[in-house]
Design an enzyme around this catalytic site. Structure first.
Site, short mmCIF file in Angstrom:
data_model
loop_
_atom_site.label_atom_id
_atom_site.label_comp_id
_atom_site.label_asym_id
_atom_site.label_seq_id
_atom_site.Cartn_x
_atom_site.Cartn_y
_atom_site.Cartn_z
CG ASP A 1 -1.65 0.96 1.40
OD1 ASP A 1 -3.33 0.87 1.55
OD2 ASP A 1 -1.65 1.93 0.91
CG HIS B 1 -8.67 -3.32 -2.14
ND1 HIS B 1 -8.89 -1.64 -3.44
CD2 HIS B 1 -7.98 -1.75 -1.52
CE1 HIS B 1 -9.63 -0.86 -2.58
NE2 HIS B 1 -8.49 -0.83 -1.44
CG HIS C 1 -6.71 -2.93 2.79
ND1 HIS C 1 -5.95 -2.13 3.04
CD2 HIS C 1 -8.17 -2.49 2.43
CE1 HIS C 1 -6.42 -0.80 2.11
NE2 HIS C 1 -7.45 -1.18 1.58
CD GLN D 1 -14.28 -0.93 -3.77
OE1 GLN D 1 -15.30 -1.37 -3.15
NE2 GLN D 1 -13.44 -1.48 -4.42
CG ASN E 1 -12.32 -0.45 4.05
OD1 ASN E 1 -12.94 -1.07 4.78
ND2 ASN E 1 -10.98 0.16 3.50
#
Ligand SMILES: [Zn+2]
Length: 142
Positions: free
Chosen positions: A33, A102, A104, A96, A89
């Site tokens: 990230d 995606h 995490h 999101q 999310n």
């Protein structure tokens, strides 16, 4: 949405935007990230664009979660963490910010100041479990 569009994750998948890639396979890519919540904060992303989990096809979902499973332990060990919070999310209302699915993986340590998934909700319910269970079972079968 195809690579070359404004989707930042499609552009990372296409190699148009650099990313610190930690794993890849033909269907999924994992990279750090850019605004990490902790050292080792990884995003696992299907190569094919899908805005939300509901739009992922079954094979893409299988590949996505296989890579999440494969990465959980190496990510933890690489940064000396003792656990991780793994989450999605899903949809703008959930927070999101990039509309490309995606997952995490955020490494965790004891007393790291972060809470559990439960701490993000104020616990606001108005229906009984039986009522909600019946409604969901009916929706699944629809
Ligand atoms: Zn995309």
């Amino acid at each position: 949405m195809k690579a070359g569009t404004s989707c930042i994750f499609c552009r990372i998948v296409a190699g148009d935007i650099p990313a610190e890639v930690v794993a890849r396979d033909p269907d999924v890519i994992a990279f750090l990230d850019l605004e990490p919540l902790a050292d080792g904060h990884v995003l696992v992303v299907p190569r094919a664009h899908a805005a939300a989990i509901e739009q992922l096809d079954a094979d893409a979902a299988d590949h996505l979660f296989r890579l999440v499973r494969r990465l959980a332990d190496p990510v933890r060990r690489a940064v000396g963490a003792v656990g991780s919070t793994i989450g999605i999310n899903n949809g703008e209302a959930s927070g999101q910010t990039v509309p490309h699915v995606h997952v995490h993986i955020v490494p965790r340590w004891p007393n790291d100041g972060a809470g559990s998934v439960h701490t993000i909700f104020p616990r606001r319910t108005s229906r009984t479990l039986a009522e909600v269970g019946a409604a969901i079972r009916q929706a699944v079968d629809a």
